[in-house]
Design an enzyme around this catalytic site. Structure first.
Site, PDB file in Angstrom:
ATOM      1  N   ARG A   1      17.302  -4.672  10.502  1.00  0.00           N
ATOM      2  CA  ARG A   1      16.059  -5.182   9.913  1.00  0.00           C
ATOM      3  C   ARG A   1      15.689  -4.356   8.689  1.00  0.00           C
ATOM      4  O   ARG A   1      16.337  -3.358   8.389  1.00  0.00           O
ATOM      5  CB  ARG A   1      14.935  -5.196  10.939  1.00  0.00           C
ATOM      6  CG  ARG A   1      14.641  -3.848  11.580  1.00  0.00           C
ATOM      7  CD  ARG A   1      14.061  -4.099  12.976  1.00  0.00           C
ATOM      8  NE  ARG A   1      13.478  -2.929  13.603  1.00  0.00           N
ATOM      9  CZ  ARG A   1      14.183  -2.014  14.265  1.00  0.00           C
ATOM     10  NH1 ARG A   1      15.496  -2.078  14.338  1.00  0.00           N
ATOM     11  NH2 ARG A   1      13.574  -1.000  14.860  1.00  0.00           N
ATOM     12  N   HIS A   2      14.643  -4.801   8.026  1.00  0.00           N
ATOM     13  CA  HIS A   2      14.287  -4.191   6.746  1.00  0.00           C
ATOM     14  C   HIS A   2      13.908  -2.718   6.880  1.00  0.00           C
ATOM     15  O   HIS A   2      13.227  -2.338   7.834  1.00  0.00           O
ATOM     16  CB  HIS A   2      13.094  -4.929   6.134  1.00  0.00           C
ATOM     17  CG  HIS A   2      13.452  -6.239   5.508  1.00  0.00           C
ATOM     18  ND1 HIS A   2      14.342  -7.104   6.070  1.00  0.00           N
ATOM     19  CD2 HIS A   2      13.041  -6.814   4.351  1.00  0.00           C
ATOM     20  CE1 HIS A   2      14.453  -8.165   5.287  1.00  0.00           C
ATOM     21  NE2 HIS A   2      13.690  -8.015   4.230  1.00  0.00           N
TER      22      HIS A   2
END
Lengths: 429, 415
Positions: free
Chosen positions: B237-238
């Protein structure tokens, strides 16, 4: 002279995968009119980071010129830093497309535009009576780019796509990370949002060139996922030709034998340096810089092929050498010796420290009507003759909500005062 | 149907840094002539290979990145070779150059000389760090670029519980520094071609890979500029200022899927409804979580994520994601690239296209167009050129040289 001077784009996109495309064309000189409505604002207008209210943070940002910070509250939709970057160089209008009168007004804008680009869910424009045939009837050479996530044609037309989704399905996520049993590391950002933006821009530019040469407009169905697939061709061929499934190899080089090839721990908290050695000269230089350790003379590291066979041990030994070295000094030293090496740079490193990026002027100061002047990422192409930069024809950062209503409605579409007042009263503008 | 760039002629002098840009130009309809040194380009040695046989005409890398181009061999470092190169430059719209820095300058072909040869030339140079500056002569590879550009510090695995990392930052595979730069270089090139329609004049464009890569991350740079806040890499994820809830979960068949929050109103209720329908909603349908006040904060976000993990784990990777997507839930399998070959979506869009390899008597599925145009076509062939495949076409045809002269050049290793 800007290369796209005289090209006007009606921009109905949002987020990055959509809005990043017209951004790139603005840098080339196109007049991009970003259309927004308050009931369905771009999420990026709400997404942190926000411009701080006071000047207190300005000093911290070092060499960057920050000025004119407004005192207004953070709740404003005009203070989001990421939105400011992604929409630099554009004009902005407010227009309620959900209202029939709003759509009539939009049609008047189409009549004076070259490109209509949108990233709504697939059926939105058609439901509004604004399909390609309608747009074409308004302006015969219109270029219409539709960018729903999975493409307009096909059974997944209604599926949602954001960067991480496009990365996952296309194969890019699976190919990033340490070998199993580690899970995929994937991407720490929406790479496919940038790629979506690139292909949105590529598609528009191709169609504009084609129109310049033939006089004809066209409609293009531009998905966010296919550009991801487009990058995986070697792996697909390897499967078809050799029956192989691609495997994650961490930071090692799967297609070209390069060893060492990895990120090595350095002194400091979470500091790493990437080193990639291909030629005999580079290896000899690295060994010299390491002080000619005995292990480096062993047969198992003598040739590239041998190093390729013994990468676990090689990585361990090089990591033991780098682990107490200051990373930037080590980078300078290795580069001076002719060894390809680079620190795994953070945003802070790139913004405050990287002398090459500063030399290239990768951030340019652009003014914003509410939050003042902030650094915006410039486009990474340097034209010799033409004027090309992310300020675009507006020579400013992102528009405030509805900032250019006067220009678009009064000057461009020539609404009378009365018309405009009525439309504003009815909640259309 | 012809392509978008149907009347554009491109001369390509490129290694792995620039071949992707040339591939895109060819795909968009330009006629791309690739000039390689006698014996073939260095990129022909990049694997994997057809049946694992290392051979200049069997590099699958080369097949993919040089699809749709014509190829000739020429030693541009000989006087005769330089003279032929000049003729080719005079006949081209675009010169795409990713040779080592200063290669053409050393042949006397700096920008002013190129302009004299062809005042309408668009000269696009891909350089590792730019044509000037303190790092001008730094050496780089795809990995080094992704390190310096910031991708690696965004990509990787969660930190340990004490907040330190026991895994390195990760560079995603597949030559992405050159994909990123190739896309940007293509944008600049076609922008310049459009500008030329007005000015009639050529243009020189420098595209530094380091800069192209450095602008291709997301919120890490704005977070630093606006708030001086660092972002931390985390699994699947980011990179964010804080470690957020997981979005990547393993499936019943030991693969992975990703489920993103639906940011639209009603997104939460739709997902919980879907989980319930699959018998996997856990306590989310209980009284406690009917109250929106109990659905706030990081603790709930992590709990919600764990419930989703349970649902993903109960099914195969390809089993329920379409069902979820049809309700508006952003859910996707984490596929291997080849798993897209048989997906109905790409079949209907003809995303993959069959390409003949007459030299092998075989045909393979290649990835065709990255978008679906309707009034023009994206190039569908031919396959990448064999070493010197179009020498005769070029030298005896387009340049009208005699067979004898070409044979002499060949004997001297110039073509």
């Amino acid at each position: 002279m800007r290369p796209l001077e005289g090209v006007r784009i009606a921009d109905l996109t949002w987020l990055l995968a959509g809005a990043g495309g017209p951004r790139l064309l603005a840098s080339l000189g196109a007049e991009v009119i970003r259309i927004e409505w308050r009931d369905r604002l771009d999420f990026l207008r709400y997404m942190p980071p926000f411009a701080p209210q006071k000047n207190e943070n300005a000093a911290k940002a070092g060499a960057l010129e920050l000025s004119g910070l407004s005192q207004e509250g953070l709740k404003s939709v005009n203070r989001a830093g990421y939105f400011n970057d992604i929409n630099a160089g554009k004009k902005g209008v407010s227009l309620n497309m959900a209202h029939p009168k709003g759509r009539e007004l939009f049609k008047r804008l189409v009549a004076v535009s070259d490109v209509v680009v949108e990233a709504f869910t697939a059926e939105t424009m058609r439901k509004w009576g604004l399909g390609y045939e309608t747009l074409k009837a308004i302006k015969s050479d219109i270029i219409y780019i539709q960018q729903p996530g999975w493409g307009y044609k096909g059974p997944y037309v209604k599926f949602a796509s954001y960067g991480p989704i496009a990365q996952a399905v296309s194969g890019l996520t699976e190919q990033s990370g340490l070998p199993a049993p580690y899970p995929p590391a994937g991407w720490g950002f929406s790479y496919m949002d940038w790629s979506g933006a690139y292909y949105c821009a590529i598609t528009m530019l191709c169609a504009i060139y084609h129109k310049k040469r033939t006089g004809k407009g066209q409609y293009i169905d531009c998905s966010q996922v296919e550009p991801g697939i487009y990058m995986t061709g070697t792996a697909v061929l390897d499967h078809l030709v050799n029956g192989r499934h691609s495997q994650r190899t961490g930071n090692r080089s799967p297609a070209k034998l390069v060893a060492p090839h990895g990120a090595y721990h350095c002194a400091g908290n979470d500091r790493w340096i990437a080193i990639a050695v291909t030629t005999a000269e580079e290896w000899a230089a690295l060994v010299r810089e390491m002080g000619n350790p005995t292990w480096a003379q062993h047969e198992q590291f003598a040739t590239l092929a041998a190093r390729g066979q013994n990468q676990d041990e090689l990585d361990r030994l090089i990591g033991a050498w780098t682990t107490d070295k200051e990373p930037f000094a080590l980078q300078a030293r290795l580069q001076k010796a002719g060894v390809p090496a680079g620190v795994c740079q953070t945003a802070q490193d790139r913004v405050e420290r990287d002398p090459q990026l500063q030399h290239l002027k990768w951030l340019i100061p652009l003014s914003h009507s509410e939050i003042g002047t902030w650094p915006v990422k410039d486009v990474p192409f340097h034209f010799t003759n033409a004027t090309v930069n992310q300020g675009g024809p507006t020579e400013r950062a992102a528009p405030c909500y509805g900032e250019d209503n006067d220009y678009v409605y009064d000057e461009l579409l020539k609404l009378t005062k009365q018309e405009r007042t009525e439309l504003e009263k009815e909640g259309i503008i | 149907m012809t392509g978008f760039l149907f009347d554009v002629k491109v001369l390509e002098l490129a290694d792995e840094k620039g071949e992707f840009c040339g591939k895109l130009l060819a795909g968009a309809g330009a006629e791309v002539l690739k000039v390689e040194p006698p014996g073939g380009n260095s990129t022909r040695s990049l694997g994997p290979f057809y049946r694992d046989e290392a051979h200049p005409d069997r590099s699958l890398y080369f097949w993919h990145y040089n699809f749709g181009k014509r190829g000739v061999t020429l030693d541009i470092h000989t006087p005769e070779g330089t003279a032929i190169l000049k003729q080719l430059i005079a006949q081209s719209d675009v010169l795409l150059d990713s040779l080592p820095l200063d290669t053409l300058e050393k042949l006397g072909l700096d920008w002013s000389a190129l302009q004299q040869l062809n005042p309408r030339l668009i000269y696009v140079v891909l350089t590792p760090f730019g044509r000037s500056g303190p790092w001008r002569d730094y050496k780089a590879t795809d990995l080094v670029h992704l390190a310096l550009g910031g991708q690696m510090m965004c990509c990787g695995y969660n930190p340990t519980e004490d907040g330190t990392y026991d895994t390195p930052p990760i560079a995603p595979q597949m030559w992405h520094a050159y994909h990123i730069t190739g896309n940007q270089a293509f944008i600049a090139t076609v922008g310049a071609l459009i500008g030329r329609e007005t000015t009639g004049a050529g243009e020189m464009i420098d595209v530094p890979i380091h800069q192209a890569v450095s602008v291709c991350t997301e919120i890490d740079v704005p977070y630093w500029i606006y708030n001086q806040t660092p972002c931390y890499r985390q699994t699947g994820r980011h990179a964010q200022p804080a470690i957020g809830p997981e979005v990547q979960f393993s499936t019943q068949d030991d693969r992975y899927s990703i489920v993103l929050p639906n940011p639209f109103p009603g997104g939460y209720e739709t997902l919980v409804g879907f989980l319930e329908e699959k018998g996997q909603a856990g306590d989310l349908t209980g009284e406690k979580y009917q109250d929106a006040n109990n659905r706030k904060g990081m603790a709930f976000a992590h709990h919600f994520s764990e419930v989703q993990a349970g649902c993903v784990a109960a099914f195969g990777m390809e089993e329920i994601w379409r069902d979820a997507q049809s309700r508006g839930i952003p859910w996707s399998p984490i596929r291997l690239p080849e798993e897209n070959l048989h997906d109905e979506q790409w079949r209907m869009r003809a995303t993959f296209t069959e390409v003949e390899h007459p030299e092998l008597g075989e045909r393979f599925s290649y990835i065709g167009a990255p978008m679906l145009p309707n009034a023009v076509s994206w190039r569908e062939g031919p396959r990448a050129p064999l070493v010197g495949e179009h020498n005769e076409d070029l030298y005896c045809g387009q340049l009208a040289m005699s067979r004898e002269d070409v044979a002499k050049l060949k004997a001297r290793g110039i073509v």
